[in-house]
Design an enzyme around this catalytic site. Structure first.
Site, PDB file in Angstrom:
ATOM      1  N   HIS A 194      -9.017   1.748  -6.039  1.00 53.43           N
ATOM      2  CA  HIS A 194      -8.275   1.084  -5.128  1.00 53.43           C
ATOM      3  C   HIS A 194      -6.454   1.437  -5.380  1.00 53.43           C
ATOM      4  O   HIS A 194      -5.832   1.458  -5.963  1.00 53.43           O
ATOM      5  CB  HIS A 194      -8.295  -0.448  -4.952  1.00 53.43           C
ATOM      6  CG  HIS A 194      -9.518  -0.818  -5.108  1.00 53.43           C
ATOM      7  ND1 HIS A 194      -9.656  -1.420  -4.055  1.00 53.43           N
ATOM      8  CD2 HIS A 194     -10.456  -1.233  -6.227  1.00 53.43           C
ATOM      9  CE1 HIS A 194     -11.482  -1.476  -3.892  1.00 53.43           C
ATOM     10  NE2 HIS A 194     -11.786  -1.450  -6.087  1.00 53.43           N
ATOM     11  N   TYR A 254       1.066  -0.517   0.070  1.00 50.69           N
ATOM     12  CA  TYR A 254      -0.077   0.130   0.230  1.00 50.69           C
ATOM     13  C   TYR A 254       0.760   1.434  -0.454  1.00 50.69           C
ATOM     14  O   TYR A 254       0.297   2.103  -0.020  1.00 50.69           O
ATOM     15  CB  TYR A 254      -1.202  -0.310   1.505  1.00 50.69           C
ATOM     16  CG  TYR A 254      -2.131  -1.151   1.032  1.00 50.69           C
ATOM     17  CD1 TYR A 254      -2.657  -0.641   0.483  1.00 50.69           C
ATOM     18  CD2 TYR A 254      -2.148  -2.355   1.832  1.00 50.69           C
ATOM     19  CE1 TYR A 254      -4.211  -1.638  -0.364  1.00 50.69           C
ATOM     20  CE2 TYR A 254      -2.697  -2.996   1.793  1.00 50.69           C
ATOM     21  CZ  TYR A 254      -3.877  -3.199   1.128  1.00 50.69           C
ATOM     22  OH  TYR A 254      -4.624  -4.258   0.335  1.00 50.69           O
TER      23      TYR A 254
HETATM   24  C1  DQA Z   1      -7.686  -1.879  -1.208  1.00 50.98           C
HETATM   25  C2  DQA Z   1      -7.538  -3.447  -1.969  1.00 50.98           C
HETATM   26  C3  DQA Z   1      -8.835  -4.502  -0.727  1.00 50.98           C
HETATM   27  O1  DQA Z   1      -8.801  -5.139  -1.360  1.00 50.98           O
HETATM   28  C4  DQA Z   1      -8.184  -4.143   0.998  1.00 50.98           C
HETATM   29  O2  DQA Z   1      -9.005  -4.709   1.955  1.00 50.98           O
HETATM   30  C5  DQA Z   1      -7.598  -3.024   0.900  1.00 50.98           C
HETATM   31  C6  DQA Z   1      -6.890  -1.837   0.347  1.00 50.98           C
HETATM   32  C7  DQA Z   1      -6.670  -0.954  -1.978  1.00 50.98           C
HETATM   33  O3  DQA Z   1      -6.684   0.177  -1.880  1.00 50.98           O
HETATM   34  O4  DQA Z   1      -5.371  -1.341  -2.325  1.00 50.98           O
HETATM   35  O5  DQA Z   1      -8.510  -2.933   2.624  1.00 50.98           O
HETATM   36  O6  DQA Z   1      -8.676  -1.253  -1.352  1.00 50.98           O
END
Ligand code: DQA
Length: 150
Positions: free
Chosen positions: A103, A26
């Protein structure tokens, strides 16, 4: 002077932990860093942002309900609720606002359970895999959608 249109940017569960949460996936930016990025980008389009995070599904539903009449569009990183929440999908549909799903990670290159999104059914488009920069891309795309809606 007329009021700047507002974009509601919603962030789901665990995104308050950005910066320390699996940074290899992330990134190292915190949610506060991302909010600042969004505010700056929105200003460059003559827009303003209402930036929110919640760990609670019902609160996200309530925020979406409040957006009707107040916001010109919704950018949503539903986080884990993306893959589970019919309630969030329903609320987005009721809002009748332009929606962009976002995402940080490329959910399609990850575990199979992340490949399905309920939110996608209410979204004009989806941005994923660009880390924090994805929020900037989403604001640019939303600015275009709002312009077209005028
Ligand atoms: C997310 C991807 C999702 O699968 C995960 O549960 C998240 C973050 C992303 O920003 O990549 O919490 O939304």
């Amino acid at each position: 002077m007329s009021k700047s249109p507002e974009i509601l940017i919603l962030n789901g569960p665990n995104l308050n932990m950005l910066g320390i949460r699996e940074p290899n996936i992330y990134g190292y930016e915190t949610l506060a860093d991302i909010e600042e990025l969004c505010s700056q980008r929105a200003i460059s389009h003559g827009l303003k942002v209402n930036f929110k995070q919640s760990n609670f599904e019902g609160e996200i539903v309530a925020d979406i309900q409040s957006a009707s009449g107040a916001a010109a569009g919704i950018i949503i990183n539903g986080a884990g609720y993306t893959h589970t929440s019919i309630a969030i999908l329903d609320a987005l549909k009721i809002s009748e606002l332009p929606v962009i799903e976002l995402h940080l990670s490329n959910i399609h290159a990850r575990e199979a359970f992340r490949h399905h999104s309920y939110i996608a059914k209410a979204a004009t488009g989806i941005i994923c895999g660009f880390g924090a920069h994805g929020y900037v891309l989403a604001i640019d795309a939303m600015a275009r959608l709002i312009e077209c809606a005028d």
